[in-house]
Design a protein around this motif. Structure first.
Motif, mmCIF file in Angstrom:
data_model
loop_
_atom_site.group_PDB
_atom_site.id
_atom_site.type_symbol
_atom_site.label_atom_id
_atom_site.label_comp_id
_atom_site.label_asym_id
_atom_site.label_seq_id
_atom_site.Cartn_x
_atom_site.Cartn_y
_atom_site.Cartn_z
ATOM 1 N N LYS A 214 0.853 -1.307 0.091
ATOM 2 C CA LYS A 214 0.020 0.026 -0.056
ATOM 3 C C LYS A 214 0.924 1.367 -0.104
ATOM 4 O O LYS A 214 0.512 2.318 -0.704
ATOM 5 C CB LYS A 214 -0.778 -0.154 1.401
ATOM 6 C CG LYS A 214 -2.099 -0.993 1.237
ATOM 7 C CD LYS A 214 -3.022 -1.034 2.413
ATOM 8 C CE LYS A 214 -4.148 -1.862 2.259
ATOM 9 N NZ LYS A 214 -4.910 -1.679 3.394
ATOM 10 N N PRO B 149 3.401 3.325 -3.743
ATOM 11 C CA PRO B 149 3.435 4.742 -4.720
ATOM 12 C C PRO B 149 4.209 5.843 -4.036
ATOM 13 O O PRO B 149 5.134 6.393 -4.666
ATOM 14 C CB PRO B 149 1.997 4.968 -4.466
ATOM 15 C CG PRO B 149 1.227 3.763 -4.520
ATOM 16 C CD PRO B 149 1.952 2.951 -3.610
ATOM 17 N N LEU C 243 8.042 5.003 -4.031
ATOM 18 C CA LEU C 243 8.464 5.236 -5.173
ATOM 19 C C LEU C 243 8.957 6.563 -5.379
ATOM 20 O O LEU C 243 10.192 7.035 -5.974
ATOM 21 C CB LEU C 243 7.679 4.628 -6.511
ATOM 22 C CG LEU C 243 7.627 3.167 -6.557
ATOM 23 C CD1 LEU C 243 6.505 2.729 -7.640
ATOM 24 C CD2 LEU C 243 8.969 2.329 -6.924
ATOM 25 N N LEU C 244 8.077 7.522 -5.055
ATOM 26 C CA LEU C 244 8.542 8.828 -5.119
ATOM 27 C C LEU C 244 9.580 9.331 -4.209
ATOM 28 O O LEU C 244 10.436 9.967 -4.676
ATOM 29 C CB LEU C 244 7.112 9.768 -4.644
ATOM 30 C CG LEU C 244 5.772 9.570 -5.681
ATOM 31 C CD1 LEU C 244 4.877 10.368 -5.032
ATOM 32 C CD2 LEU C 244 6.315 10.162 -6.919
ATOM 33 N N ASP D 75 11.992 -2.085 -6.358
ATOM 34 C CA ASP D 75 11.464 -0.552 -6.669
ATOM 35 C C ASP D 75 11.983 0.020 -7.857
ATOM 36 O O ASP D 75 11.477 0.705 -8.575
ATOM 37 C CB ASP D 75 11.460 0.069 -5.484
ATOM 38 C CG ASP D 75 10.542 -0.169 -4.430
ATOM 39 O OD1 ASP D 75 9.298 -0.801 -4.649
ATOM 40 O OD2 ASP D 75 10.643 0.440 -3.204
ATOM 41 N N ARG E 70 10.699 -1.383 -10.990
ATOM 42 C CA ARG E 70 9.322 -0.420 -11.255
ATOM 43 C C ARG E 70 9.547 0.971 -11.842
ATOM 44 O O ARG E 70 8.800 1.329 -12.803
ATOM 45 C CB ARG E 70 8.579 -0.443 -9.952
ATOM 46 C CG ARG E 70 8.001 -1.668 -9.246
ATOM 47 C CD ARG E 70 7.081 -1.370 -7.978
ATOM 48 N NE ARG E 70 6.559 -2.764 -7.550
ATOM 49 C CZ ARG E 70 7.271 -3.395 -6.562
ATOM 50 N NH1 ARG E 70 8.262 -2.948 -5.950
ATOM 51 N NH2 ARG E 70 6.776 -4.445 -6.163
#
Length: 328
Positions: free
Chosen positions: A5, A8, A11-12, A43, A46
Motif C-alpha cells: 500500500k 506509490p 517510489l516517489l 522498486d 518499477r
C-alpha cells in the motif's frame, strides 16, 4: 500500512533520493526508505518500467544512478511550467529571502539533470526572461552555466570552463567547485584550483563553456561565505578611505552593505577607525554617508578622487538643505 500500500509513496521518495545525489548504494537507499535491499531492487525495476533510466552496477562499489530522462519527474509539469520553475530558481536567491540560496541551487541542479533534451536549449535561454527587471549595474549570468556549476558542486566533480578575467584575458580553468554564493546581486563560485594549489573566487558572469571534466574529487573543508567576505575586506583597490568615527565598532560594521567591507579597529567603547577600499569612489561615497549618520567623524586618509567626490557631494547637499532666509 503494508509495504504494498505504501509503494506509490515509496517510489516517489526513491525517485527524489536518486535525483538528489549522483549515486547511491543499495544499502543506503534501503536504510533511508526503511525497507530491505531486495525491496529497493524491486522498486528500481518499477521505476525502469515507468521509463525512468535508473542504472545500476554490482559489486562492493556498486550502486544506483538516475540518468537524464525522457520525461519530467512526477511533478506533472508541462514544458512551459518547467522553464518557469527554472526562472524562479535562478532568481530566488536574489530575492532577499533567507535560506533560499542553497536550496534553490540544489533544486536547479535536480531539474537540469532530469530535463528532457528538447527543453535544455530553453533552460539556456532563461536569462532573457530574467532581464525583464535587471538590477542596475549588475551583470546577468547564464542560467545554464549556473546549472552546470551547481551540479558539479553537488556531485563533487571537477569542472572546466573559460574564464574572462579583467587583466589576464580569457583562460581555460579546471577546478574543484565548492560553493555558489550571491553577494550584492552578483554570483560567485568558490573553488579550489589544483594547478595553483589554492582557493579561488570566480565571478559567474565571466564564466562560459562550462562542463564537467568527468573526474570526481574529495571535497575540502572551507567556510565559503566567510572566505568570500574576507577576500573583499583584504583586497586592495585603487580608491581608499580611512575614518575615525565617534561610534562603536558594531554600529559602524552594521552599515556595511554590498561589496564594500571595511576593516574596523575599536579605539574604545564608543569610537573606532575604519578603512574602506573599492574600485569605484562612488561606492566609498555611499559608505561615508552611512557612517556620517552615526555621529561625528574625521577623515584620516583618502585617495584624491575619493576626497574630491565626497567634498563636492557634501557641498551640494549642504547647499540643497541650507535654511531658506526668512523661511519657517
Amino acid at each position: 500500512m503494508s509495504a504494498r500500500k505504501d509503494m506509490p509513496g515509496r517510489l516517489l521518495r526513491l525517485l527524489s533520493l536518486l535525483q538528489s545525489r549522483r549515486e547511491w548504494s543499495g544499502h543506503e537507499l534501503a536504510d533511508r526508505l526503511g525497507v530491505t535491499e531486495r525491496t529497493v531492487r524491486r522498486d528500481v525495476e518499477r521505476l525502469r518500467a515507468l521509463d525512468y533510466p535508473v542504472t545500476g552496477t554490482t559489486g562492493t562499489t556498486g550502486g544506483y544512478r538516475l540518468g537524464p530522462g525522457t520525461r519530467l519527474p512526477p511533478l506533472l509539469l508541462d514544458d512551459d511550467e518547467a522553464v518557469a520553475v527554472a526562472v524562479g530558481l535562478v532568481g530566488a536567491p536574489g530575492g532577499g529571502v533567507s535560506g533560499l540560496a542553497d536550496s534553490s541551487m540544489s533544486a536547479l541542479a535536480k531539474l537540469e539533470q532530469v530535463l528532457p533534451a528538447r527543453l535544455r536549449p530553453q533552460l539556456a535561454a532563461v536569462g532573457s526572461a530574467a532581464e525583464a527587471i535587471p538590477r542596475p549595474g549588475v551583470p546577468q549570468v547564464d542560467p545554464s552555466v549556473l546549472a552546470v556549476l551547481a551540479r558539479c558542486c553537488r556531485n563533487h566533480e571537477i569542472v572546466a570552463f573559460d574564464y574572462h578575467g579583467r587583466q589576464r584575458g580569457t583562460t581555460r580553468r579546471r577546478v574543484e567547485p565548492h560553493q555558489l554564493l550571491t553577494l550584492a546581486g552578483r554570483w560567485y563560485l568558490i573553488a579550489f584550483d589544483p594547478e595553483r594549489d589554492d582557493w579561488r573566487i570566480f565571478r559567474v558572469d565571466r564564466i562560459s563553456s562550462a562542463g564537467p571534466a568527468l573526474h570526481r574529487f574529495t571535497p575540502r573543508v572551507l567556510d565559503g561565505p566567510s572566505y568570500l567576505l574576507e577576500s573583499f575586506v583584504s583586497a586592495q583597490y585603487e580608491h581608499s578611505l580611512e575614518l575615525t568615527v565617534e561610534a562603536s565598532a558594531d554600529a559602524v560594521t552594521s552599515t556595511f552593505e554590498g561589496l564594500v567591507r571595511g576593516v574596523v579597529e575599536p579605539l574604545g567603547p564608543s569610537s573606532c577607525t575604519v578603512r574602506f577600499s573599492a574600485d569605484s569612489p562612488a561606492l566609498l561615497l555611499t559608505q561615508v554617508a552611512a557612517v556620517a549618520a552615526l555621529g561625528p567623524f574625521t577623515v584620516d586618509r583618502a585617495s584624491p578622487e575619493t576626497a574630491a567626490l565626497v567634498r563636492d557631494a557634501g557641498q551640494r547637499l549642504a547647499e540643497a538643505f541650507a535654511p531658506v532666509p526668512g523661511g519657517h
